[in-house]
Design an enzyme around this catalytic site. Structure first.
Site, PDB file in Angstrom:
ATOM      1  N   SER A 158      21.478  -8.518  50.715  1.00 22.87           N
ATOM      2  CA  SER A 158      22.689  -8.877  51.570  1.00 22.87           C
ATOM      3  C   SER A 158      23.007 -10.299  51.226  1.00 22.87           C
ATOM      4  O   SER A 158      24.205 -10.764  51.813  1.00 22.87           O
ATOM      5  CB  SER A 158      22.405  -8.734  53.206  1.00 22.87           C
ATOM      6  OG  SER A 158      21.593  -9.629  53.298  1.00 22.87           O
TER       7      SER A 158
ATOM      8  N   ASN B  87      13.382  -7.487  52.559  1.00 13.90           N
ATOM      9  CA  ASN B  87      13.816  -8.695  52.995  1.00 13.90           C
ATOM     10  C   ASN B  87      14.711  -8.478  54.040  1.00 13.90           C
ATOM     11  O   ASN B  87      14.408  -8.942  55.212  1.00 13.90           O
ATOM     12  CB  ASN B  87      14.810  -9.218  51.719  1.00 13.90           C
ATOM     13  CG  ASN B  87      15.042 -10.775  52.025  1.00 13.90           C
ATOM     14  OD1 ASN B  87      15.131 -11.091  53.136  1.00 13.90           O
ATOM     15  ND2 ASN B  87      15.012 -11.548  50.966  1.00 13.90           N
ATOM     16  N   ASP B  88      15.881  -7.765  53.939  1.00 12.81           N
ATOM     17  CA  ASP B  88      16.768  -7.631  55.149  1.00 12.81           C
ATOM     18  C   ASP B  88      16.312  -6.732  56.150  1.00 12.81           C
ATOM     19  O   ASP B  88      16.524  -7.179  57.309  1.00 12.81           O
ATOM     20  CB  ASP B  88      18.228  -7.065  54.725  1.00 12.81           C
ATOM     21  CG  ASP B  88      18.839  -7.873  53.561  1.00 12.81           C
ATOM     22  OD1 ASP B  88      18.763  -9.032  53.512  1.00 12.81           O
ATOM     23  OD2 ASP B  88      19.196  -7.366  52.348  1.00 12.81           O
ATOM     24  N   ILE B  89      15.386  -5.854  55.982  1.00 13.02           N
ATOM     25  CA  ILE B  89      14.831  -4.989  56.930  1.00 13.02           C
ATOM     26  C   ILE B  89      13.605  -5.456  57.815  1.00 13.02           C
ATOM     27  O   ILE B  89      13.232  -5.046  58.965  1.00 13.02           O
ATOM     28  CB  ILE B  89      14.361  -3.587  56.435  1.00 13.02           C
ATOM     29  CG1 ILE B  89      13.321  -4.007  55.422  1.00 13.02           C
ATOM     30  CG2 ILE B  89      15.480  -2.865  55.877  1.00 13.02           C
ATOM     31  CD1 ILE B  89      12.657  -2.555  55.071  1.00 13.02           C
TER      32      ILE B  89
END
Length: 494
Positions: free
Chosen positions: A463, A422-424
């Site tokens: 996050s 997701n965040d990466i």
């Protein structure tokens, strides 16, 4: 056992530890490196147990056996997805050990001083040791014998060493416990601080310095107790102030702290091998933290001070809708593709889908397609988390590439498959200056011709922020458990 033999055993163990660290830098040599570490630690433990003047060997061996049994049970029961929190809680034990050793050194120092005073002899020792003092020193054994020989300067150095060990150990202990709680989901992963924020940290640090000064000036045990309380608070408040997306860096940083705490223990105990091992762990952890900070575009100093992970303004809104796709649609796109890039993340680890990913890779490569993996430096919740999972699933090392090696290839990629990440892969890192991950280098999967995201549902990442990638025109959401989704996909791949 003669002292020369002990020193030689320590030297061999230190060399093996260096080989272990060197081997862990490469996937192919990692398994051999682990054995170097195991053999080195076995030599170190045996050499310490049977060193000259060592005592309580039977009690020590019983405690080692109990610890080994607990460690074995944990290692066999913990899943790979739980490895980050296991590492974090292990760091806490090293920090706690440093605190106990520091207090023990102070207590033993006071006991030795009291015995000298009872006999009317001076302590600490003068440079020219009197005959009476030399004879009395022979009555001590173990750690007390080391302390009894110390001069005024050496006693002051010991006090500096033990306060450093206590302070670093206490910070490591509570920091690691909080990190464990965030990784395990027991504590909210969002960055949170008490009213006053960094001012409280600065105040606690100033109080710690005052306590150190009072102790070195002749203060009693209460100064160490207050120092420990202040350090425990600093460790807690620093890590609470760091957001979940930055937890991999935190784990690496705490690893460094635990190493320096171990080195401080080594100085206090006069154990050269513990100093070397602590320095190796501390420096390697610090270097890894610095490398990861660069990979995430973070300031190394702000990481140490717990000052990152928050937003600085209103985040950009995300418009559009997430479009779902079924297994037959994904299969059709893969069958037509020539080049495929797979981006694994923590969701793959949770679903234990690495074997299914490996089988998908095998089938696609057998069909003549170019398949590669893109690994972000902080994918998962521990450095190297994805590499370990893919190695376990027998994915060839040569097709597993780091972010810098593959990021420029996405525009020429037919299909990018995001599995539990997701965040990466969040373009907000580049487009939204107010995002908690603003400035963090990410895998630019949205530049591929087609993007399929394997995801359980429409929730946010670790996050806690939304991902605009899921709403782009060339992205389709392949909802469901990663392993179950891939198992549906495999039979219909040509």
């Amino acid at each position: 056992m003669e002292i020369g033999f002990t020193i030689a055993a320590y030297a061999v163990a230190a060399v093996l530890f260096i080989f272990a660290l060197g081997g862990l830098s490469n996937q192919e040599s990692a398994k051999r490196a682990v054995w170097y570490g195991i053999v080195g630690m076995s030599i170190a433990v045996l050499a310490t147990l049977f060193a000259p003047d060592s005592r309580l060997q039977i009690v020590s061996m019983i405690l080692i056996a109990i610890g080994a049994g607990i460690g074995y049970q944990l290692a066999t029961r913990v899943q790979m997805t739980q490895m980050p929190e296991l590492v974090a809680i292990m760091h806490s034990l090293v920090g706690l050990a440093a605190v106990f050793v520091g207090f023990n050194a102070d207590i033993e120092l006071g006991r030795v001083m009291a015995q000298f005073q009872e006999t009317g002899l001076a302590f600490p020792q003068a440079e020219d040791l009197s005959r009476e003092s030399a004879e009395f020193i022979k009555t001590f054994s173990g750690f007390a014998a080391i302390l009894a020989k110390k001069t005024v300067v050496e006693v002051h150095i010991l006090k500096v060493e033990l306060v450093l060990g206590i302070w670093i150990g206490a910070v490591t202990f509570t920091g690691s416990v909080v990190a464990y709680g965030k990784l395990a989901g027991v504590i909210d992963s969002a960055a949170k601080q008490l009213p006053g924020g960094h001012f409280l940290n600065a105040l606690a640090a100033l109080g710690s310095l005052i306590m150190v000064g009072v102790y070195l000036g002749g203060g009693e045990a209460w100064t160490l107790i207050l120092l420990t309380i202040l350090a425990l608070f600093i460790g807690y408040h620093l890590i609470m102030g760091i957001g979940g997306a930055d937890m991999p860096v935190v784990v690496s940083m705490l690893n460094s702290y635990s190493g320096w705490a171990a080195a401080a223990i080594g100085f206090s105990l006069g154990n050269d091998l513990l100093i070397v091992v602590g320095a190796l762990v501390g420096s390697s952890g610090a270097i890894l933290s610095y490398i990861m900070c660069r990979a995430m575009n973070r300031s190394f100093i702000s990481v140490i001070l717990g000052g990152f992970g928050g937003t600085s303004g209103a985040q950009m809104s995300v418009e559009g809708e997430q479009i779902a796709i079924e297994a037959d649609g994904v299969a059709a796109a893969l069958n037509d593709a020539d080049s495929v890039v797979i981006v694994p993340g923590y969701g793959m680890a949770v679903a234990q889908a690495q074997q299914s990913v490996s089988e998908l890779t095998r089938k696609l490569r057998a069909g003549g397609k170019t398949v590669r993996f893109a690994i972000h430096p902080v994918a998962g919740r521990l450095p190297g988390h994805m590499n370990v999972l893919l190695a376990e699933a027998k994915v060839p090392y040569d097709i597993v590439l780091e972010m810098d090696e593959i990021n420029d290839d996405f525009p020429e990629t037919d299909v990018a498959i995001v599995i539990g990440s997701n965040d990466i892969v969040n373009p907000a890192a580049q487009d939204d200056p107010n995002s908690p991950i603003a400035g963090m280098p990410v895998l630019e999967v949205w530049k591929a011709k087609q993007v399929f995201v394997s995801k359980r549902g429409q929730g946010t990442g670790y996050s806690g922020i939304e991902n605009p990638l899921f709403f782009k025109d060339n992205t389709r959401m392949f909802y469901g458990d990663a392993k179950a989704s891939l198992d549906k996909l495999l039979p219909i791949i040509d």
